[in-house]
Write a protein that holds these residues in place. Structure first.
Motif, PDB file in Angstrom:
ATOM      1  N   ASP A  21       0.835  -1.204   0.000  1.00 12.97           N
ATOM      2  CA  ASP A  21       0.000   0.000   0.000  1.00 12.97           C
ATOM      3  C   ASP A  21       0.871   1.256   0.000  1.00 12.97           C
ATOM      4  OD1 ASP A  21      -2.379  -1.513   0.154  1.00 12.97           O
ATOM      5  OD2 ASP A  21      -2.267  -1.557   2.339  1.00 12.97           O
ATOM      6  N   VAL A  22       1.953   1.217   0.766  1.00 18.91           N
ATOM      7  CA  VAL A  22       2.891   2.346   0.812  1.00 18.91           C
ATOM      8  C   VAL A  22       3.509   2.553  -0.564  1.00 18.91           C
ATOM      9  CG1 VAL A  22       5.024   3.241   1.829  1.00 18.91           C
ATOM     10  CG2 VAL A  22       3.388   2.001   3.272  1.00 18.91           C
ATOM     11  N   LEU A  23       3.959   1.478  -1.190  1.00 16.57           N
ATOM     12  CA  LEU A  23       4.582   1.581  -2.514  1.00 16.57           C
ATOM     13  C   LEU A  23       3.606   2.161  -3.535  1.00 16.57           C
ATOM     14  CD1 LEU A  23       6.892   1.188  -4.475  1.00 16.57           C
ATOM     15  CD2 LEU A  23       6.207  -1.209  -4.705  1.00 16.57           C
ATOM     16  N   LYS A  24       2.381   1.676  -3.536  1.00 19.01           N
ATOM     17  CA  LYS A  24       1.391   2.182  -4.493  1.00 19.01           C
ATOM     18  C   LYS A  24       1.137   3.670  -4.281  1.00 19.01           C
ATOM     19  CE  LYS A  24      -1.243  -1.504  -3.638  1.00 19.01           C
ATOM     20  NZ  LYS A  24      -2.431  -2.357  -3.556  1.00 19.01           N
ATOM     21  N   ALA A  25       1.007   4.091  -3.029  1.00 19.24           N
ATOM     22  CA  ALA A  25       0.755   5.509  -2.749  1.00 19.24           C
ATOM     23  C   ALA A  25       1.910   6.380  -3.231  1.00 19.24           C
ATOM     24  CB  ALA A  25       0.528   5.718  -1.248  1.00 19.24           C
ATOM     25  N   LEU A  26       3.137   5.941  -2.961  1.00 17.52           N
ATOM     26  CA  LEU A  26       4.305   6.713  -3.390  1.00 17.52           C
ATOM     27  C   LEU A  26       4.433   6.718  -4.907  1.00 17.52           C
ATOM     28  CD1 LEU A  26       6.871   5.578  -0.665  1.00 17.52           C
ATOM     29  CD2 LEU A  26       5.494   7.673  -0.711  1.00 17.52           C
ATOM     30  N   ALA A  27       4.145   5.591  -5.543  1.00 18.66           N
ATOM     31  CA  ALA A  27       4.218   5.518  -7.003  1.00 18.66           C
ATOM     32  C   ALA A  27       3.170   6.412  -7.657  1.00 18.66           C
ATOM     33  CB  ALA A  27       4.037   4.078  -7.473  1.00 18.66           C
ATOM     34  N   LEU A  28       2.045   6.608  -6.988  1.00 19.53           N
ATOM     35  CA  LEU A  28       0.976   7.457  -7.530  1.00 19.53           C
ATOM     36  C   LEU A  28       1.223   8.947  -7.292  1.00 19.53           C
ATOM     37  CD1 LEU A  28      -2.080   5.265  -6.565  1.00 19.53           C
ATOM     38  CD2 LEU A  28      -1.403   5.910  -8.882  1.00 19.53           C
ATOM     39  N   GLY A  29       2.293   9.274  -6.558  1.00 17.17           N
ATOM     40  CA  GLY A  29       2.648  10.676  -6.386  1.00 17.17           C
ATOM     41  C   GLY A  29       2.600  11.209  -4.976  1.00 17.17           C
ATOM     42  N   ALA A  30       2.222  10.394  -4.009  1.00 16.53           N
ATOM     43  CA  ALA A  30       2.211  10.856  -2.621  1.00 16.53           C
ATOM     44  C   ALA A  30       3.646  11.048  -2.136  1.00 16.53           C
ATOM     45  CB  ALA A  30       1.491   9.853  -1.725  1.00 16.53           C
ATOM     46  N   ASP A  31       3.840  12.016  -1.252  1.00 19.22           N
ATOM     47  CA  ASP A  31       5.151  12.232  -0.643  1.00 19.22           C
ATOM     48  C   ASP A  31       5.340  11.332   0.569  1.00 19.22           C
ATOM     49  OD1 ASP A  31       6.226  14.418  -2.279  1.00 19.22           O
ATOM     50  OD2 ASP A  31       4.524  15.542  -1.488  1.00 19.22           O
TER      51      ASP A  31
ATOM     52  N   GLU B  72       8.103  -5.058   4.396  1.00 18.66           N
ATOM     53  CA  GLU B  72       7.172  -5.316   3.289  1.00 18.66           C
ATOM     54  C   GLU B  72       7.412  -4.359   2.131  1.00 18.66           C
ATOM     55  OE1 GLU B  72       3.185  -5.171   4.786  1.00 18.66           O
ATOM     56  OE2 GLU B  72       3.449  -6.953   6.005  1.00 18.66           O
ATOM     57  N   LEU B  73       7.717  -3.100   2.436  1.00 15.83           N
ATOM     58  CA  LEU B  73       8.009  -2.129   1.381  1.00 15.83           C
ATOM     59  C   LEU B  73       9.274  -2.534   0.628  1.00 15.83           C
ATOM     60  CD1 LEU B  73       7.606   0.475  -0.207  1.00 15.83           C
ATOM     61  CD2 LEU B  73       8.679   1.718   1.687  1.00 15.83           C
ATOM     62  N   ARG B  74      10.321  -2.910   1.359  1.00 18.02           N
ATOM     63  CA  ARG B  74      11.561  -3.357   0.700  1.00 18.02           C
ATOM     64  C   ARG B  74      11.289  -4.578  -0.185  1.00 18.02           C
ATOM     65  NH1 ARG B  74      13.654  -1.979   5.695  1.00 18.02           N
ATOM     66  NH2 ARG B  74      13.568  -4.127   6.456  1.00 18.02           N
ATOM     67  N   SER B  75      10.512  -5.512   0.326  1.00 20.48           N
ATOM     68  CA  SER B  75      10.186  -6.720  -0.443  1.00 20.48           C
ATOM     69  C   SER B  75       9.390  -6.367  -1.703  1.00 20.48           C
ATOM     70  CB  SER B  75       9.388  -7.685   0.429  1.00 20.48           C
ATOM     71  OG  SER B  75       9.019  -8.823  -0.287  1.00 20.48           O
ATOM     72  N   ALA B  76       8.414  -5.474  -1.565  1.00 16.69           N
ATOM     73  CA  ALA B  76       7.605  -5.063  -2.718  1.00 16.69           C
ATOM     74  C   ALA B  76       8.475  -4.384  -3.767  1.00 16.69           C
ATOM     75  CB  ALA B  76       6.483  -4.131  -2.270  1.00 16.69           C
ATOM     76  N   LEU B  77       9.428  -3.577  -3.335  1.00 13.43           N
ATOM     77  CA  LEU B  77      10.343  -2.931  -4.273  1.00 13.43           C
ATOM     78  C   LEU B  77      11.180  -3.974  -5.005  1.00 13.43           C
ATOM     79  CD1 LEU B  77      11.491   0.140  -2.166  1.00 13.43           C
ATOM     80  CD2 LEU B  77      10.340   0.231  -4.383  1.00 13.43           C
ATOM     81  N   GLU B  78      11.706  -4.925  -4.255  1.00  9.44           N
ATOM     82  CA  GLU B  78      12.525  -5.970  -4.878  1.00  9.44           C
ATOM     83  C   GLU B  78      11.712  -6.798  -5.870  1.00  9.44           C
ATOM     84  OE1 GLU B  78      14.104  -8.189  -1.606  1.00  9.44           O
ATOM     85  OE2 GLU B  78      15.411  -6.548  -0.977  1.00  9.44           O
ATOM     86  N   LEU B  79      10.510  -7.194  -5.483  1.00 13.63           N
ATOM     87  CA  LEU B  79       9.679  -8.021  -6.352  1.00 13.63           C
ATOM     88  C   LEU B  79       9.225  -7.280  -7.606  1.00 13.63           C
ATOM     89  CD1 LEU B  79       7.557  -9.862  -3.655  1.00 13.63           C
ATOM     90  CD2 LEU B  79       9.305 -10.870  -5.152  1.00 13.63           C
ATOM     91  N   SER B  80       9.102  -5.947  -7.501  1.00 15.19           N
ATOM     92  CA  SER B  80       8.691  -5.160  -8.662  1.00 15.19           C
ATOM     93  C   SER B  80       9.885  -4.758  -9.529  1.00 15.19           C
ATOM     94  CB  SER B  80       7.920  -3.912  -8.225  1.00 15.19           C
ATOM     95  OG  SER B  80       8.766  -3.026  -7.508  1.00 15.19           O
ATOM     96  N   GLY B  81      11.098  -5.065  -9.051  1.00 19.55           N
ATOM     97  CA  GLY B  81      12.292  -4.726  -9.811  1.00 19.55           C
ATOM     98  C   GLY B  81      12.681  -3.271  -9.704  1.00 19.55           C
ATOM     99  N   CYS B  82      12.233  -2.614  -8.649  1.00 21.23           N
ATOM    100  CA  CYS B  82      12.490  -1.186  -8.465  1.00 21.23           C
ATOM    101  C   CYS B  82      13.443  -0.960  -7.299  1.00 21.23           C
ATOM    102  CB  CYS B  82      11.191  -0.440  -8.195  1.00 21.23           C
ATOM    103  SG  CYS B  82       9.990  -0.606  -9.518  1.00 21.23           S
ATOM    104  N   GLY B  83      14.340  -0.002  -7.455  1.00 19.50           N
ATOM    105  CA  GLY B  83      15.245   0.347  -6.368  1.00 19.50           C
ATOM    106  C   GLY B  83      14.606   1.283  -5.364  1.00 19.50           C
ATOM    107  N   THR B  84      13.747   2.158  -5.878  1.00 18.75           N
ATOM    108  CA  THR B  84      13.047   3.128  -5.024  1.00 18.75           C
ATOM    109  C   THR B  84      11.620   3.278  -5.542  1.00 18.75           C
ATOM    110  OG1 THR B  84      13.526   5.089  -6.359  1.00 18.75           O
ATOM    111  CG2 THR B  84      15.210   4.439  -4.742  1.00 18.75           C
ATOM    112  N   PRO B  85      10.717   3.842  -4.729  1.00 21.54           N
ATOM    113  CA  PRO B  85       9.362   4.086  -5.233  1.00 21.54           C
ATOM    114  C   PRO B  85       9.337   4.991  -6.460  1.00 21.54           C
ATOM    115  CG  PRO B  85       9.382   4.214  -2.849  1.00 21.54           C
ATOM    116  CD  PRO B  85      10.829   4.116  -3.294  1.00 21.54           C
ATOM    117  N   ALA B  86      10.312   5.871  -6.585  1.00 17.80           N
ATOM    118  CA  ALA B  86      10.371   6.757  -7.753  1.00 17.80           C
ATOM    119  C   ALA B  86      10.608   5.975  -9.046  1.00 17.80           C
ATOM    120  CB  ALA B  86      11.471   7.802  -7.566  1.00 17.80           C
TER     121      ALA B  86
END
Length: 90
Positions: A24-34, A64-78
């Motif tokens: 949920d954190v990753l999705k919010a940050l990816a959608l533009g939340a700070d 969970e955020l770190r895991s979601a980033l790794e599974l999505s192939g992203c280094g950061t939410p940006a």
């Protein structure tokens, strides 16, 4: 993204609803939340085990955020703007 575009860049955008896990954190940050605000998870941790419970909840969310980033192939939410197209129309 529409909200992010509607406010000036100097305006901090915080999501305060429905954050239950790191994805949920990753999705919010990816959608533009700070950032996101946490209510229930923190209160659940507090009720279960006081300050230690809160610390554990925050640690679990971070993991969970770190895991979601790794599974999505992203280094950061940006790096994850493509997530904004997933589930369009829901």
């Amino acid at each position: 993204p529409a909200v992010r575009e509607a406010v000036p860049p100097s305006c901090r955008l915080l999501l305060d609803s429905g954050i239950r896990g790191g994805t949920d954190v990753l999705k919010a940050l990816a959608l533009g939340a700070d950032g996101v605000l946490l209510g229930r998870p923190v209160l659940w941790g507090l009720a279960a085990d006081g300050a230690e419970g809160v610390s554990r909840v925050l640690g679990l969310l971070a993991a969970e955020l770190r895991s979601a980033l790794e599974l999505s192939g992203c280094g950061t939410p940006a790096d994850a703007p493509w997530l904004t197209t997933l589930g369009a129309g829901r």
